[in-house]
Write an enzyme that holds these catalytic residues in place. Structure first.
Site, PDB file in Angstrom:
ATOM      1  N   LYS A  53       0.806  -1.209   0.000  1.00  0.00           N
ATOM      2  CA  LYS A  53       0.000   0.000   0.000  1.00  0.00           C
ATOM      3  C   LYS A  53       0.848   1.272   0.000  1.00  0.00           C
ATOM      4  O   LYS A  53       0.637   2.169  -0.822  1.00  0.00           O
ATOM      5  CB  LYS A  53      -0.907  -0.020   1.238  1.00  0.00           C
ATOM      6  CG  LYS A  53      -1.727   1.212   1.410  1.00  0.00           C
ATOM      7  CD  LYS A  53      -2.255   1.289   2.827  1.00  0.00           C
ATOM      8  CE  LYS A  53      -1.133   1.583   3.793  1.00  0.00           C
ATOM      9  NZ  LYS A  53      -1.605   1.910   5.143  1.00  0.00           N
ATOM     10  N   THR A  54       1.804   1.308   0.923  1.00  0.00           N
ATOM     11  CA  THR A  54       2.625   2.513   1.013  1.00  0.00           C
ATOM     12  C   THR A  54       3.435   2.703  -0.262  1.00  0.00           C
ATOM     13  O   THR A  54       3.626   3.825  -0.724  1.00  0.00           O
ATOM     14  CB  THR A  54       3.557   2.437   2.233  1.00  0.00           C
ATOM     15  OG1 THR A  54       2.773   2.108   3.375  1.00  0.00           O
ATOM     16  CG2 THR A  54       4.238   3.768   2.478  1.00  0.00           C
ATOM     17  N   ASP A 237      -4.462   8.127   3.234  1.00  0.00           N
ATOM     18  CA  ASP A 237      -4.009   6.827   3.707  1.00  0.00           C
ATOM     19  C   ASP A 237      -4.959   6.324   4.797  1.00  0.00           C
ATOM     20  O   ASP A 237      -5.575   7.123   5.496  1.00  0.00           O
ATOM     21  CB  ASP A 237      -2.593   7.009   4.289  1.00  0.00           C
ATOM     22  CG  ASP A 237      -1.906   5.696   4.572  1.00  0.00           C
ATOM     23  OD1 ASP A 237      -2.337   4.675   4.019  1.00  0.00           O
ATOM     24  OD2 ASP A 237      -0.933   5.701   5.354  1.00  0.00           O
ATOM     25  N   GLU A 238      -5.083   5.021   4.971  1.00  0.00           N
ATOM     26  CA  GLU A 238      -5.921   4.427   6.016  1.00  0.00           C
ATOM     27  C   GLU A 238      -7.321   5.040   6.035  1.00  0.00           C
ATOM     28  O   GLU A 238      -7.826   5.440   7.080  1.00  0.00           O
ATOM     29  CB  GLU A 238      -5.270   4.612   7.398  1.00  0.00           C
ATOM     30  CG  GLU A 238      -3.859   4.093   7.517  1.00  0.00           C
ATOM     31  CD  GLU A 238      -3.777   2.598   7.758  1.00  0.00           C
ATOM     32  OE1 GLU A 238      -4.796   1.899   7.526  1.00  0.00           O
ATOM     33  OE2 GLU A 238      -2.696   2.140   8.154  1.00  0.00           O
ATOM     34  N   GLN A 277      -9.445  -3.975   8.015  1.00  0.00           N
ATOM     35  CA  GLN A 277      -8.526  -3.553   9.067  1.00  0.00           C
ATOM     36  C   GLN A 277      -9.042  -2.346   9.825  1.00  0.00           C
ATOM     37  O   GLN A 277      -8.272  -1.599  10.431  1.00  0.00           O
ATOM     38  CB  GLN A 277      -7.142  -3.249   8.489  1.00  0.00           C
ATOM     39  CG  GLN A 277      -6.440  -4.477   7.952  1.00  0.00           C
ATOM     40  CD  GLN A 277      -5.010  -4.178   7.564  1.00  0.00           C
ATOM     41  OE1 GLN A 277      -4.163  -3.954   8.411  1.00  0.00           O
ATOM     42  NE2 GLN A 277      -4.738  -4.161   6.266  1.00  0.00           N
ATOM     43  N   ARG A 649       0.051  -9.917  10.709  1.00  0.00           N
ATOM     44  CA  ARG A 649       1.348  -9.309  11.052  1.00  0.00           C
ATOM     45  C   ARG A 649       2.487 -10.280  10.798  1.00  0.00           C
ATOM     46  O   ARG A 649       3.648  -9.898  10.710  1.00  0.00           O
ATOM     47  CB  ARG A 649       1.409  -8.897  12.530  1.00  0.00           C
ATOM     48  CG  ARG A 649       0.429  -7.838  12.979  1.00  0.00           C
ATOM     49  CD  ARG A 649       0.414  -6.640  12.098  1.00  0.00           C
ATOM     50  NE  ARG A 649      -0.639  -6.737  11.089  1.00  0.00           N
ATOM     51  CZ  ARG A 649      -0.694  -5.990  10.004  1.00  0.00           C
ATOM     52  NH1 ARG A 649       0.236  -5.121   9.746  1.00  0.00           N
ATOM     53  NH2 ARG A 649      -1.685  -6.127   9.141  1.00  0.00           N
TER      54      ARG A 649
END
Length: 801
Positions: A53-54, A237-238, A277, A649
């Site tokens: 994503k980043t 973002d997010e 998420q 994770r």
DNA sequence: TATTTCTGAGTTTTT
DNA sequence: CTCAGAAATA
């Protein structure tokens, strides 16, 4: 206004102005490529965990710049945390030789702050406005209650804080609220008072930063139009974590309200997020913003990033299978090109102590046999209280660890005191800061005097600073002296470099002298010295003043927008910039054992991170999912998303542990395994017994029936004398044997309440005794080493007279 | 004013 | 149980 992208929703095919083998695009998968090279239209990118994503976000920005579709000043990218913003900036400057100056990449609050500084007049704020953090805000709220003579039992300060913050997150002022009951009516009144108090003092809380900035854009059309034309590209973002107000703020920059309907102005808004998420509903996050976004911006279809570059097959399969139990989803399946890897390992243990010990043994194994570095191992738990048992076991095993969370640098009392003095130099009317230090270090200004001062200020309608002369008596004299001292400090600091200002304040305020005479003062003085260092590196590395610099207004807007100071080139003073930095970037959580340490944190804190090996502990009904979330289906779904975050994770190894009994609130509680364990695909899960089963299988353990009763087979060797004795003999269904009043060990009698001596830990007080014979153990509170359980059969404890 | 004793609450948290 | 914050006491 002309709208160059009116047909945005049509999603024309990408028409890159550079060849597709451009270095920036190398190695991107088709979905990533589509997101990066998308034409300037609104888009929703559903980015699964570990899907790059980043990378997509930063490459997108780099692509826009490299292809000349945007200039640095024309891009606004917003994140939730400073860490994320910094990472974006770092990755971006690694991709392009780029002048970060003038780029609007930051947190929601950081960018709103920038807007408010630049247009403080239009926003109705003094140029020197200060930011209240959560603690300060609570203090300010308590003052409001006091002034109104409302008992804190009638209206709980924390509740009022929650109420006010919640209202602001929904974009609501007191006059937007209506009361159904007397209680709410009162809270609205107090909200009104609180606002007036903040306005009078020139302070804004975190929610206010957002709300003011939103209102600034909403109510000042020329300004809004100016920024709408400037930021043709908005990246978020997010996005699943945005609250109502944050989404509304973005919409101000991306369109207009026409008769209650949102009409996009054609800016390319790229919202990146993952509904699976979304774990912050409790603090106002609204996943519904995603579907609103799709509707209001006319998104045809989201771009889904489903290729996962992080985890092995079994882990991904487990994550997919678990989250499939949620009904409210946009829908997404992670896939990987990696192999299956090892299956997940589920272990049941008799107690939280054994759970911790089992984890420690496994960590040793991972480190020794598999060469996993300590910092690539994470211990996750649902609630902070669970870290205790793990920490204890790690400490006793001599394994270095680092716990996330807790007090951060700028939140420490001594640092906040120093900052309060500095803030008073900037803005003497900041009563919150005034009250914090008016009698610290103690200078004879007691509660009585302060009471009088507040009374005087209330009557005169002025700040405490300005009312100082109105108080008579000895206290009044001290007050006048204090104010004079502040004034002297302010004069002395004029035109000085930041470092000298702070050093001057630390000395002149008497803080350093005060801590010099204190027992625990040395560490506090160190922290104050660290504050000077932080300021120094802030000045040299970050630079200052850049914050408030905005590009010149375009011609049309310049004619109509009032000439606010910062917008015309005036910059923030180094001190003001540093204070903002302190308020908005509370600093790292205490970095403990540095590199080679096992990482302990809540699942929430683990979001966005990844590790080779992950232990999810405490997987029990009532804990995870937590009791408090079970009342609503939404609550349970959020818990499940939390579990999904935890699972994703892990790169290679994932352990899931649960205990039959657990010390909670001072008593032993019995738990059944978490329902999430049953929601995992059984073909990806291995149910382990501890050692014995594993030893029998000659390695990674043999499968056992789910929930099989585990018989721990702890040896006595190699565990050290601090290890709590096992509870192996206690049947799962029966309560633990009651503690005998006294136990005989090594010839001496150890009793509850007596003081004992241990060769390694020194003196301590016996808090409790449990078990009998060889299993007997004592809980001892050691002065220097904290509370420990010691097996009396092994530990050398001698009674002290 | 400083220290001690008591009381009560106890998911998750960034800005 | 354990910590924080308030009340009580020296």
């Amino acid at each position: 206004m002309t709208d160059p992208f009116a047909d945005a929703a049509a999603q024309r095919p990408a028409a890159p102005t550079l060849p597709a083998d451009h270095p920036l695009l190398r190695g991107l998968n088709p979905e990533q490529l589509a997101a990066v090279t998308l034409p300037p239209v609104p888009a929703l990118v559903l980015a699964g965990a570990g899907s790059g994503k980043t990378r997509v976000l930063t490459t997108r920005i780099a692509w826009l710049l490299a292809t000349g579709q945007a200039s640095p000043g024309g891009i606004l990218a917003v994140t939730f945390t400073n860490k994320a913003a910094k990472e974006m900036l770092a990755r971006l400057s690694a991709m392009l030789p780029l002048n970060v100056r003038g780029m609007w990449i930051g947190t929601f609050h950081g960018l709103c702050h920038r807007l408010l500084r630049a247009h403080h007049q239009s926003a109705g704020l003094p140029a020197t406005f200060q930011i209240l953090d959560t603690q300060d805000q609570l203090g300010a709220i308590k003052r409001v209650l006091k002034e109104r003579r409302i008992d804190e039992d009638r209206v709980k300060p924390k509740e009022l804080q929650w109420f006010i913050a919640g209202a602001k997150e929904d974009g609501l002022r007191p006059h937007d609220l209506s009361a159904r009951d007397e209680d709410t009516r009162l809270k609205i009144e107090l909200y009104r008072d609180y606002e007036a108090q903040c306005q009078r003092e020139g302070v804004v809380d975190f929610g206010e930063l957002m709300l003011r900035a939103y209102e600034l854009l909403r109510d000042h059309e020329p300004l809004r139009v100016h920024y709408q034309r400037r930021f043709r590209h908005l990246l978020i973002d997010e996005f699943q974590d945005t609250n109502r107000l944050q989404y509304a703020w973005i919409k101000q920059l991306a369109g207009d309200d026409v008769g209650g309907r949102f009409v996009p102005c054609g800016n390319a808004v790229m919202a990146v997020g993952d509904d699976d998420q979304s774990i912050y509903a409790f603090r106002g996050a609204r996943v519904g913003n995603m579907s609103d976004f799709v509707r209001e911006f006319g998104i045809a279809a989201p771009i889904k990033l489903e290729e996962n570059y992080r985890s092995v097959g079994h882990i991904l399969h487990a994550a997919n299978h678990l989250i499939d139990h949620n009904r409210q989803r946009l829908g997404k399946q992670l896939r990987t090109a990696q192999g299956q890897g090892d299956p997940l390992r589920v272990v049941e243990l008799p107690s939280d102590f054994e759970e911790a010990q089992w984890v420690i043994d496994e960590i040793r194994h991972l480190m020794r046999e598999d060469g996993v570095p300590a910092h690539e191992i994470a211990l996750l738990y649902r609630s902070n209280a669970q870290s205790r048992a793990l920490e204890g076991a790690l400490f006793n095993a001599g394994i270095p660890y680092r716990v996330y969370g807790g007090l951060r640098f700028f939140e420490r009392a001594e640092v906040k005191h120093a900052l309060a003095y500095l803030r008073l130099l900037e803005n003497p009317h900041d009563d919150t800061s005034f009250l914090r230090v008016v009698n610290f270090p103690p200078r004879g200004i007691g509660a009585r005097t302060i009471e009088q001062l507040q009374q005087a200020a209330r009557e005169a309608g002025c700040s405490l600073h300005d009312a100082a002369t109105a108080v008579g008596g000895k206290g009044g004299a001290h007050l006048v002296a204090f104010v004079a001292k502040l004034d002297v400090m302010r004069e002395r600091s004029a035109g000085r470099p930041l470092r000298e200002i702070i050093e001057g304040v630390l000395a002149d305020s008497g803080l350093i002298d005060h801590y010099r005479g204190e027992r625990e003062g040395a560490e506090r003085i160190e922290n104050l010295q660290e504050l000077v260092n932080a300021a120094e590196s802030f000045v040299t590395q970050e630079g200052f003043g850049r914050e408030a610099v905005a590009l010149p207004l375009d011609e049309t807007a310049a004619a109509t927008v009032d000439a606010d100071a910062a917008e015309t080139g005036e910059t923030l003073s180094p001190l003001a910039a540093f204070l903002t930095h302190a308020a908005l970037e509370a600093g790292e959580h205490q970095a403990q054992a540095g590199q080679a340490a096992v990482q302990l944190m809540t699942v929430h804190a683990a979001k966005g991170l990844e590790f080779d090996a992950v232990f999810i502990t405490g997987l029990e009904e009532g804990l995870f999912p937590h009791d408090n979330s079970l009342s609503s289906p939404d609550g349970l779904e959020e818990e499940r998303r939390l579990m999904y975050v935890a699972i994703t994770r892990a790169r290679r190894r994932l352990y899931l542990t649960h205990a039959q009994t657990r010390m909670l609130h001072g008593q032993t509680r019995y738990h059944i395994p978490s329902r999430f364990l049953d929601e995992l695909p059984q073909e990806s899960v291995q149910w382990l017994s501890p050692r014995r089963a594993r030893a029998a299988a000659g390695g990674w353990g043999a499968a056992a029936a789910p929930g099989a009763l585990v018989q721990p087979a702890w040896g006595r060797s190699g565990l050290g004398d601090e290890r709590p004795a096992g509870l192996a003999g206690i049947p799962a269904a029966a309560p633990p044997s009651s503690s005998p009043p006294a136990v005989s060990a090594s010839g001496a009698e150890i009793r509850k309440g007596m003081t004992v001596f241990h060769t390694k830990f020194g003196e301590g007080r016996v808090l409790a005794i449990e078990g009998q014979g060889a299993d007997a153990r004592a809980q001892v509170d050691f002065r220097r080493h904290g509370t420990k359980w010691l097996a009396l059969a092994v530990a050398k404890l001698t009674p002290v007279a």
